[in-house]
Write a protein that holds these residues in place. Structure first.
Motif, PDB file in Angstrom:
ATOM      1  N   VAL A 114      -3.427   0.159  -2.152  1.00 15.27           N
ATOM      2  CA  VAL A 114      -2.470  -0.607  -2.952  1.00 15.27           C
ATOM      3  C   VAL A 114      -2.315   0.033  -4.333  1.00 15.27           C
ATOM      4  O   VAL A 114      -1.197   0.166  -4.845  1.00 15.27           O
ATOM      5  N   ARG A 115      -3.416   0.435  -4.953  1.00 16.54           N
ATOM      6  CA  ARG A 115      -3.324   1.113  -6.249  1.00 16.54           C
ATOM      7  C   ARG A 115      -2.500   2.393  -6.138  1.00 16.54           C
ATOM      8  O   ARG A 115      -1.683   2.705  -7.011  1.00 16.54           O
ATOM      9  N   SER A 118       0.841  -1.201   0.000  1.00 21.96           N
ATOM     10  CA  SER A 118       0.000   0.000   0.000  1.00 21.96           C
ATOM     11  C   SER A 118       0.875   1.250   0.000  1.00 21.96           C
ATOM     12  O   SER A 118       2.061   1.192   0.345  1.00 21.96           O
ATOM     13  N   MET A 119       0.287   2.362  -0.373  1.00 21.95           N
ATOM     14  CA  MET A 119       0.994   3.639  -0.341  1.00 21.95           C
ATOM     15  C   MET A 119       1.521   3.904   1.057  1.00 21.95           C
ATOM     16  O   MET A 119       2.671   4.341   1.227  1.00 21.95           O
ATOM     17  N   ILE A 120       0.729   3.613   2.078  1.00 16.37           N
ATOM     18  CA  ILE A 120       1.145   3.888   3.447  1.00 16.37           C
ATOM     19  C   ILE A 120       2.337   3.019   3.830  1.00 16.37           C
ATOM     20  O   ILE A 120       3.303   3.504   4.434  1.00 16.37           O
ATOM     21  N   GLU A 121       2.314   1.748   3.475  1.00 15.77           N
ATOM     22  CA  GLU A 121       3.454   0.866   3.775  1.00 15.77           C
ATOM     23  C   GLU A 121       4.731   1.386   3.117  1.00 15.77           C
ATOM     24  O   GLU A 121       5.794   1.422   3.741  1.00 15.77           O
ATOM     25  N   VAL A 138       2.852   5.312  -6.479  1.00 17.65           N
ATOM     26  CA  VAL A 138       4.011   5.869  -5.769  1.00 17.65           C
ATOM     27  C   VAL A 138       5.299   5.216  -6.266  1.00 17.65           C
ATOM     28  O   VAL A 138       6.308   5.895  -6.484  1.00 17.65           O
ATOM     29  N   GLU A 139       5.283   3.904  -6.453  1.00 21.45           N
ATOM     30  CA  GLU A 139       6.490   3.216  -6.932  1.00 21.45           C
ATOM     31  C   GLU A 139       6.894   3.704  -8.324  1.00 21.45           C
ATOM     32  O   GLU A 139       8.080   3.910  -8.592  1.00 21.45           O
ATOM     33  N   ILE A 140       5.917   3.903  -9.186  1.00 22.70           N
ATOM     34  CA  ILE A 140       6.209   4.399 -10.536  1.00 22.70           C
ATOM     35  C   ILE A 140       6.742   5.828 -10.460  1.00 22.70           C
ATOM     36  O   ILE A 140       7.742   6.166 -11.103  1.00 22.70           O
TER      37      ILE A 140
END
Length: 198
Positions: A143-144, A26-29, A149-151
């Motif tokens: 998660v989306r 997830s974004m938070i993780e 965020v990863e990209i």
């Protein structure tokens, strides 16, 4: 579903969007792990000159991704979100100025200012923003957002650019362009920008 600012998913015949289970953290993780990494880098930068470059690059990427995805989500889904997002954007502006000083000439005062900003930011997000987002957003939405965020992190600038746009849609166009320029400069100067490479 919350009002998280997400682009539509490609259609999957016979499966509604709210039944899809995207994969990944997830974004938070992701952001919590990055806050821990930034804390470690602040400590290392005090004794390892190369860690200062990595701290600057990691923090520049972090700020870019939060401004593209965390703060717009906060502003969209939390009742007091617009004010919280504005507060964080103002803090980011101060941090980018301090980060520019640290990047231009590593000195103890600049590192101390950056370290305090990082610690205060991690406290605020950990106690205010992340718990509220966990209540208001669904797991698949987070998660989306984590995938986004990863990209964004991989395309983000590695140097501080305090004068650039800090909100969508402009930052989603400007930051990747600056990221390309920064990565070329990093390659030419052989600058280390990832903690794993220290």
């Amino acid at each position: 579903m919350s009002a998280a600012p997400l682009p539509p998913l490609p259609p999957v015949p016979g499966v509604p969007d709210d039944e899809l289970e995207p994969a990944g953290p997830s974004m938070i993780e992701l952001l919590e792990e990055e806050h821990r990494r930034l804390g470690r880098l602040c400590l290392r930068a005090a004794t390892e000159p190369a860690a200062s470059d990595v701290l600057v690059a990691t923090l520049a990427r972090h700020i870019s991704t939060e401004e593209q995805y965390l703060y717009p989500t906060v502003a969209s889904v939390l009742p007091e979100g617009p004010q919280l997002a504005e507060r964080e954007l103002a803090a980011d502006t101060e941090l980018l100025v301090a980060l520019r000083r640290l990047h231009d000439a590593t000195d103890e005062a600049a590192l101390a200012t950056v370290t305090e900003h990082v610690r205060a930011h991690a406290r605020r997000t950990g106690t205010e923003l992340f718990p509220a987002l966990r209540e208001r957003c669904t797991g698949p939405e987070l998660v989306r957002l984590g995938n986004r965020v990863e990209i964004a992190r991989s395309a983000a600038p590695t140097r501080p650019h305090p004068a650039t746009p800090s909100t969508p849609p402009l930052n989603k166009v400007v930051d990747p362009a600056l990221g390309v320029v920064d990565k070329v400069r990093d390659a030419l100067s052989r600058r280390t920008t990832w903690e794993e490479d220290l």
